[in-house]
Design a protein around this motif. Structure first.
Motif, short mmCIF file in Angstrom:
data_model
loop_
_atom_site.label_atom_id
_atom_site.label_comp_id
_atom_site.label_asym_id
_atom_site.label_seq_id
_atom_site.Cartn_x
_atom_site.Cartn_y
_atom_site.Cartn_z
N ASP A 107 115.52 35.38 35.76
CA ASP A 107 116.39 35.47 36.94
C ASP A 107 116.44 34.19 37.76
O ASP A 107 117.22 34.11 38.72
CB ASP A 107 115.92 36.62 37.84
CG ASP A 107 116.01 37.97 37.15
OD1 ASP A 107 116.94 38.15 36.34
OD2 ASP A 107 115.14 38.82 37.39
N LEU A 108 115.62 33.21 37.42
CA LEU A 108 115.63 31.94 38.16
C LEU A 108 116.89 31.16 37.84
O LEU A 108 117.31 31.08 36.69
CB LEU A 108 114.43 31.08 37.76
CG LEU A 108 113.10 31.37 38.43
CD1 LEU A 108 112.02 30.46 37.85
CD2 LEU A 108 113.17 31.19 39.92
N SER A 109 117.48 30.59 38.87
CA SER A 109 118.63 29.71 38.66
C SER A 109 118.50 28.50 39.56
O SER A 109 117.92 28.58 40.64
CB SER A 109 119.94 30.45 38.96
OG SER A 109 120.09 30.62 40.35
N SER A 110 119.03 27.40 39.11
CA SER A 110 118.98 26.16 39.89
C SER A 110 119.67 26.32 41.23
O SER A 110 119.27 25.71 42.22
CB SER A 110 119.62 25.01 39.11
OG SER A 110 118.86 24.74 37.96
N ALA A 111 120.70 27.16 41.30
CA ALA A 111 121.46 27.32 42.54
C ALA A 111 120.63 27.93 43.66
O ALA A 111 120.88 27.67 44.83
CB ALA A 111 122.68 28.19 42.28
N MET A 112 119.64 28.74 43.34
CA MET A 112 118.83 29.38 44.37
C MET A 112 117.67 28.50 44.84
O MET A 112 117.03 28.83 45.83
CB MET A 112 118.28 30.72 43.86
CG MET A 112 117.21 30.59 42.79
SD MET A 112 116.72 32.14 41.98
CE MET A 112 116.05 33.08 43.29
N LEU A 113 117.41 27.39 44.16
CA LEU A 113 116.24 26.56 44.42
C LEU A 113 116.59 25.27 45.15
O LEU A 113 117.71 24.76 45.05
CB LEU A 113 115.55 26.21 43.11
CG LEU A 113 115.03 27.36 42.27
CD1 LEU A 113 114.54 26.86 40.93
CD2 LEU A 113 113.92 28.11 43.00
N LYS A 114 115.58 24.73 45.85
CA LYS A 114 115.71 23.39 46.42
C LYS A 114 115.95 22.41 45.26
O LYS A 114 115.53 22.67 44.13
CB LYS A 114 114.42 23.00 47.16
CG LYS A 114 114.24 23.73 48.47
CD LYS A 114 113.00 23.25 49.18
CE LYS A 114 113.25 21.84 49.67
NZ LYS A 114 112.22 21.34 50.57
N PRO A 115 116.60 21.29 45.49
CA PRO A 115 116.89 20.35 44.41
C PRO A 115 115.67 19.92 43.60
O PRO A 115 115.73 19.81 42.38
CB PRO A 115 117.54 19.16 45.13
CG PRO A 115 118.14 19.76 46.35
CD PRO A 115 117.20 20.87 46.76
#
Length: 144
Positions: A107-115
């Motif tokens: 469920d992890l996506s780059s969009a939900m995370l700090k850069p």
């Protein structure tokens, strides 16, 4: 003419906390999600900084921190650690953390995370964190 080599400007510890195929994410006020992390103090051993950050930020005490390797993202050198927690472990927010949650790796996506966290995720660290066989430590040493 002298050649100036690029050197990281800071060093951090980043801890991938796992529980039943999930990873712990934390968030500061007004920020996106990230993995628990913190700056190394001058002369501090990375493993000591990782244990300190888990305790001060989340009141988590882990019995084992596993060094995965180091990765440079931008001008920051990340010392990556993993640790496993049992179901029902208690997390208390501290030191600027306003929220935390357990998220499945899928469920992890780059969009939900700090850069920075997204950049670490793009290095496919989940493969290192999720492996429980002896080859994992061998693979981890290749990232140094």
């Amino acid at each position: 003419m002298s050649v100036i080599k690029h050197r990281p400007s800071r060093a951090k510890v980043t801890i991938m906390c796992s529980r039943n195929d999930q990873v712990l994410l934390v968030r500061r006020k007004g920020a996106k999600w990230k993995f628990p992390s913190g700056l190394l103090a001058t002369g501090e051993a990375p493993i000591v900084a990782a244990a300190r950050e888990l305790w001060k930020a989340l009141s988590l005490h882990c019995s084992r921190l596993n060094a995965v390797g180091t990765l440079e993202v931008g001008r920051v050198l990340h010392h990556i650690f993993t640790t496993d927690f049992a179901d029902g472990c208690s997390v208390s927010l501290g030191r600027g953390i306003v929220e935390c949650k357990w998220v499945g790796w899928e469920d992890l996506s780059s969009a939900m995370l700090k850069p920075t966290a997204a950049a670490l995720l793009s290095r496919d660290l989940s493969a290192l964190v999720r492996r429980n066989d002896p080859a994992a430590s061998e693979l981890a040493s290749d990232t140094n």
